[in-house]
Motif scaffolding. Structure first.
Motif, PDB file in Angstrom:
ATOM      1  N   PRO A  65       0.812  -1.216   0.000  1.00 21.26           N
ATOM      2  CA  PRO A  65       0.000   0.000   0.000  1.00 21.26           C
ATOM      3  C   PRO A  65       0.850   1.273   0.000  1.00 21.26           C
ATOM      4  O   PRO A  65       0.432   2.298  -0.547  1.00 21.26           O
ATOM      5  CB  PRO A  65      -0.839  -0.127   1.276  1.00 21.26           C
ATOM      6  CG  PRO A  65      -0.099  -1.091   2.139  1.00 21.26           C
ATOM      7  CD  PRO A  65       0.548  -2.050   1.191  1.00 21.26           C
ATOM      8  N   ARG A  66       2.025   1.213   0.585  1.00 21.83           N
ATOM      9  CA  ARG A  66       2.922   2.374   0.556  1.00 21.83           C
ATOM     10  C   ARG A  66       3.252   2.765  -0.870  1.00 21.83           C
ATOM     11  O   ARG A  66       3.148   3.945  -1.258  1.00 21.83           O
ATOM     12  CB  ARG A  66       4.203   2.029   1.334  1.00 21.83           C
ATOM     13  CG  ARG A  66       5.235   3.127   1.455  1.00 21.83           C
ATOM     14  CD  ARG A  66       6.238   3.194   0.333  1.00 21.83           C
ATOM     15  NE  ARG A  66       6.749   1.901  -0.059  1.00 21.83           N
ATOM     16  CZ  ARG A  66       7.466   1.693  -1.148  1.00 21.83           C
ATOM     17  NH1 ARG A  66       7.743   2.688  -1.979  1.00 21.83           N
ATOM     18  NH2 ARG A  66       7.893   0.479  -1.462  1.00 21.83           N
ATOM     19  N   ASP A  67       3.613   1.808  -1.671  1.00 15.63           N
ATOM     20  CA  ASP A  67       3.975   2.086  -3.059  1.00 15.63           C
ATOM     21  C   ASP A  67       2.759   2.541  -3.852  1.00 15.63           C
ATOM     22  O   ASP A  67       2.856   3.376  -4.755  1.00 15.63           O
ATOM     23  CB  ASP A  67       4.584   0.835  -3.684  1.00 15.63           C
ATOM     24  CG  ASP A  67       5.510   1.153  -4.840  1.00 15.63           C
ATOM     25  OD1 ASP A  67       5.613   2.330  -5.219  1.00 15.63           O
ATOM     26  OD2 ASP A  67       6.152   0.230  -5.369  1.00 15.63           O
ATOM     27  N   ALA A  68       1.601   1.996  -3.501  1.00 19.83           N
ATOM     28  CA  ALA A  68       0.374   2.365  -4.203  1.00 19.83           C
ATOM     29  C   ALA A  68      -0.039   3.803  -3.904  1.00 19.83           C
ATOM     30  O   ALA A  68      -0.547   4.514  -4.771  1.00 19.83           O
ATOM     31  CB  ALA A  68      -0.752   1.408  -3.815  1.00 19.83           C
ATOM     32  N   MET A  69       0.182   4.238  -2.668  1.00 17.34           N
ATOM     33  CA  MET A  69      -0.297   5.553  -2.241  1.00 17.34           C
ATOM     34  C   MET A  69       0.685   6.690  -2.496  1.00 17.34           C
ATOM     35  O   MET A  69       0.269   7.851  -2.647  1.00 17.34           O
ATOM     36  CB  MET A  69      -0.592   5.526  -0.735  1.00 17.34           C
ATOM     37  CG  MET A  69      -1.717   4.629  -0.302  1.00 17.34           C
ATOM     38  SD  MET A  69      -1.884   4.702   1.515  1.00 17.34           S
ATOM     39  CE  MET A  69      -3.132   3.459   1.794  1.00 17.34           C
ATOM     40  N   GLN A  70       1.974   6.397  -2.534  1.00 19.96           N
ATOM     41  CA  GLN A  70       2.972   7.459  -2.381  1.00 19.96           C
ATOM     42  C   GLN A  70       2.931   8.537  -3.470  1.00 19.96           C
ATOM     43  O   GLN A  70       3.308   9.683  -3.219  1.00 19.96           O
ATOM     44  CB  GLN A  70       4.374   6.863  -2.314  1.00 19.96           C
ATOM     45  CG  GLN A  70       4.841   6.177  -3.586  1.00 19.96           C
ATOM     46  CD  GLN A  70       6.248   5.607  -3.420  1.00 19.96           C
ATOM     47  OE1 GLN A  70       6.867   5.699  -2.370  1.00 19.96           O
ATOM     48  NE2 GLN A  70       6.765   5.013  -4.482  1.00 19.96           N
ATOM     49  N   GLY A  71       2.460   8.198  -4.662  1.00 20.23           N
ATOM     50  CA  GLY A  71       2.453   9.185  -5.732  1.00 20.23           C
ATOM     51  C   GLY A  71       1.156   9.962  -5.873  1.00 20.23           C
ATOM     52  O   GLY A  71       1.049  10.841  -6.741  1.00 20.23           O
ATOM     53  N   ILE A  72       0.161   9.679  -5.027  1.00 21.93           N
ATOM     54  CA  ILE A  72      -1.129  10.367  -5.118  1.00 21.93           C
ATOM     55  C   ILE A  72      -0.981  11.789  -4.593  1.00 21.93           C
ATOM     56  O   ILE A  72      -0.480  12.007  -3.483  1.00 21.93           O
ATOM     57  CB  ILE A  72      -2.209   9.589  -4.347  1.00 21.93           C
ATOM     58  CG1 ILE A  72      -2.439   8.219  -5.002  1.00 21.93           C
ATOM     59  CG2 ILE A  72      -3.514  10.383  -4.289  1.00 21.93           C
ATOM     60  CD1 ILE A  72      -3.434   7.348  -4.281  1.00 21.93           C
ATOM     61  N   HIS A  73      -1.443  12.749  -5.371  1.00 28.06           N
ATOM     62  CA  HIS A  73      -1.226  14.153  -5.038  1.00 28.06           C
ATOM     63  C   HIS A  73      -2.054  14.588  -3.832  1.00 28.06           C
ATOM     64  O   HIS A  73      -1.531  15.207  -2.889  1.00 28.06           O
ATOM     65  CB  HIS A  73      -1.553  15.038  -6.237  1.00 28.06           C
ATOM     66  CG  HIS A  73      -1.350  16.504  -5.977  1.00 28.06           C
ATOM     67  ND1 HIS A  73      -2.367  17.317  -5.518  1.00 28.06           N
ATOM     68  CD2 HIS A  73      -0.244  17.288  -6.090  1.00 28.06           C
ATOM     69  CE1 HIS A  73      -1.898  18.550  -5.356  1.00 28.06           C
ATOM     70  NE2 HIS A  73      -0.622  18.559  -5.711  1.00 28.06           N
ATOM     71  N   ASP A  74      -3.349  14.320  -3.834  1.00 27.11           N
ATOM     72  CA  ASP A  74      -4.214  14.740  -2.732  1.00 27.11           C
ATOM     73  C   ASP A  74      -3.950  13.872  -1.509  1.00 27.11           C
ATOM     74  O   ASP A  74      -3.937  12.635  -1.607  1.00 27.11           O
ATOM     75  CB  ASP A  74      -5.682  14.640  -3.138  1.00 27.11           C
ATOM     76  CG  ASP A  74      -6.039  15.642  -4.232  1.00 27.11           C
ATOM     77  OD1 ASP A  74      -5.356  16.686  -4.329  1.00 27.11           O
ATOM     78  OD2 ASP A  74      -6.974  15.360  -5.001  1.00 27.11           O
ATOM     79  N   SER A  83       3.625  -6.727  -4.717  1.00 26.20           N
ATOM     80  CA  SER A  83       2.528  -6.322  -5.593  1.00 26.20           C
ATOM     81  C   SER A  83       1.627  -5.351  -4.841  1.00 26.20           C
ATOM     82  O   SER A  83       1.807  -5.122  -3.635  1.00 26.20           O
ATOM     83  CB  SER A  83       1.718  -7.545  -6.055  1.00 26.20           C
ATOM     84  OG  SER A  83       1.107  -8.188  -4.942  1.00 26.20           O
ATOM     85  N   ALA A  84       0.655  -4.793  -5.538  1.00 29.17           N
ATOM     86  CA  ALA A  84      -0.302  -3.881  -4.919  1.00 29.17           C
ATOM     87  C   ALA A  84      -1.677  -4.107  -5.523  1.00 29.17           C
ATOM     88  O   ALA A  84      -1.808  -4.373  -6.723  1.00 29.17           O
ATOM     89  CB  ALA A  84       0.125  -2.425  -5.115  1.00 29.17           C
ATOM     90  N   LEU A  85      -2.666  -4.016  -4.683  1.00 29.49           N
ATOM     91  CA  LEU A  85      -4.051  -4.190  -5.111  1.00 29.49           C
ATOM     92  C   LEU A  85      -4.352  -3.343  -6.344  1.00 29.49           C
ATOM     93  O   LEU A  85      -4.040  -2.161  -6.394  1.00 29.49           O
ATOM     94  CB  LEU A  85      -4.957  -3.807  -3.937  1.00 29.49           C
ATOM     95  CG  LEU A  85      -6.458  -3.868  -4.076  1.00 29.49           C
ATOM     96  CD1 LEU A  85      -7.102  -4.204  -2.737  1.00 29.49           C
ATOM     97  CD2 LEU A  85      -6.983  -2.511  -4.555  1.00 29.49           C
ATOM     98  N   LYS A  86      -4.893  -4.012  -7.367  1.00 30.30           N
ATOM     99  CA  LYS A  86      -5.275  -3.403  -8.649  1.00 30.30           C
ATOM    100  C   LYS A  86      -4.099  -2.781  -9.406  1.00 30.30           C
ATOM    101  O   LYS A  86      -4.302  -2.082 -10.397  1.00 30.30           O
ATOM    102  CB  LYS A  86      -6.374  -2.362  -8.451  1.00 30.30           C
ATOM    103  CG  LYS A  86      -7.719  -2.955  -8.033  1.00 30.30           C
ATOM    104  CD  LYS A  86      -8.819  -1.908  -8.043  1.00 30.30           C
ATOM    105  CE  LYS A  86     -10.165  -2.529  -7.688  1.00 30.30           C
ATOM    106  NZ  LYS A  86     -11.245  -1.510  -7.676  1.00 30.30           N
ATOM    107  N   GLY A  87      -2.876  -3.047  -8.951  1.00 26.31           N
ATOM    108  CA  GLY A  87      -1.707  -2.497  -9.648  1.00 26.31           C
ATOM    109  C   GLY A  87      -1.532  -1.005  -9.446  1.00 26.31           C
ATOM    110  O   GLY A  87      -0.802  -0.360 -10.210  1.00 26.31           O
ATOM    111  N   PHE A  88      -2.162  -0.461  -8.407  1.00 28.30           N
ATOM    112  CA  PHE A  88      -2.043   0.965  -8.165  1.00 28.30           C
ATOM    113  C   PHE A  88      -0.607   1.345  -7.854  1.00 28.30           C
ATOM    114  O   PHE A  88       0.163   0.568  -7.324  1.00 28.30           O
ATOM    115  CB  PHE A  88      -2.935   1.400  -6.988  1.00 28.30           C
ATOM    116  CG  PHE A  88      -4.393   1.370  -7.280  1.00 28.30           C
ATOM    117  CD1 PHE A  88      -4.908   2.047  -8.373  1.00 28.30           C
ATOM    118  CD2 PHE A  88      -5.265   0.665  -6.463  1.00 28.30           C
ATOM    119  CE1 PHE A  88      -6.280   2.031  -8.638  1.00 28.30           C
ATOM    120  CE2 PHE A  88      -6.629   0.640  -6.718  1.00 28.30           C
ATOM    121  CZ  PHE A  88      -7.129   1.324  -7.813  1.00 28.30           C
ATOM    122  N   GLY A  89      -0.275   2.596  -8.167  1.00 26.24           N
ATOM    123  CA  GLY A  89       0.990   3.157  -7.729  1.00 26.24           C
ATOM    124  C   GLY A  89       2.101   3.028  -8.741  1.00 26.24           C
ATOM    125  O   GLY A  89       1.891   2.881  -9.940  1.00 26.24           O
TER     126      GLY A  89
END
Length: 299
Positions: A14-23, A245-251
């Motif tokens: 989840p860290r990798d999935a979230m880290q690039g989200i702007h908001d 890996s990350a859920l749904k390939g996010f990030g």
């Protein structure tokens, strides 16, 4: 063959999935999401990072998130990413963290871009990281970033990958994760590099003849949606049993360039491994709850 008897280790990121989200994602929402993932049954949750909030503002609340995680009913271990010695020191103050990860790029350009340090400086950081992990009863995970090539024109070949794997193992690294930050890996490259390192660092006959210690080899692959399955297949057939890996390939990496290049999708990985008859022991009800909640995070 011995390599086929290794248990599967799934590292959800989840860290990798979230880290690039702007908001900025509310801390309590992050906590709710990660707490669900902790109940699924993954080997490890890559949950946060102790890096400069200027570099990755999304993860400035990692310590707060950690303080609110429910670890009372999970066998999953926590992993945090660091980029320098200060981050290592901070991560080591938290008993709940089992793994401390460091991105060691074999591309000089990307190492400067990602950690604001040279490769030679990063070798020193790795040495201090390993010493601190030993002192604080943690395990280092060293990511060999740009392990399948790079878009920056820096030298790359299999011999360079092997050279740095040898050196990192020689310094005491117990887990090396080959990382494809920009999605340049291919089934051909995976099948060339991964068996080479697994044979060198994980196979008993080879280890008996080698001065190098036993090292677990994992993969942290990024991919476009169109090439995920072929990379998963190549990795599995090459003997890899540790997958990020990350859920749904996010990030993906915000320090890299291609918006289409995200993480490997956990559901694709789970489906493939189920077809292969691997026993994953996952709570799919909690997995579905995490999938549902993800819509609020990755809208």
């Amino acid at each position: 063959m011995q390599m086929l008897q290794k248990p599967i280790k799934l590292v959800e990121c989840p860290r990798d999935a979230m880290q690039g989200i702007h908001d900025f994602i509310d801390t309590d929402l992050k906590v709710a999401y990660i707490n669900l993932l902790l109940k699924v049954g993954f080997d490890t949750i890559d949950f946060g990072s102790f890096v400069s909030p200027k570099a990755i503002p999304q993860l400035r609340d990692t310590a707060d998130v950690l303080s609110k995680l429910d670890l009372s009913n999970t066998n999953s271990k926590l992993l945090a990413i660091v980029a320098n010695l200060r981050g290592v020191q901070e991560a080591c103050t938290h008993e709940q963290i089992s793994y401390v990860g460091f991105p060691f790029s074999i591309s000089e350009t990307f190492q400067q871009r990602n950690t604001n340090s040279s490769i030679s400086q990063s070798v020193d950081t790795v040495k201090q990281l390993l010493a601190l992990c030993d002192k604080h009863n943690k395990t280092a995970v060293i990511y060999i970033s740009m392990g399948f090539g790079n878009p920056y024109g820096d030298p790359w070949n299999v011999e360079i990958v092997e050279k740095w794997a040898d050196e990192l193992a020689g310094h005491g690294a117990k887990i090396l994760a080959l990382s494809d930050t920009t999605g340049v890996s291919s089934p051909e490259k995976i099948k060339e590099i991964v068996p080479l390192l697994i044979k060198k660092f994980e196979t008993a006959d080879t280890l008996e003849q080698s001065a190098l210690p036993k090292v677990e080899i994992g993969l942290h692959l990024h991919s476009t949606p169109y090439t995920r399955l072929e990379k998963i297949q190549a990795a599995y057939e090459s003997g890899c049993r540790r997958f990020d890996s990350a859920l749904k390939g996010f990030g993906g990496c915000p320090m890299a360039t291609d918006d289409l290049t995200g993480n490997m999708a956990t559901e694709d990985l789970i489906n493939y491994l189920n077809i292969k008859g691997e026993i994953l022991n996952l709570n799919m009800e909690k997995w579905q709850e995490a999938l549902n909640l993800s819509a609020k995070i990755f809208n």
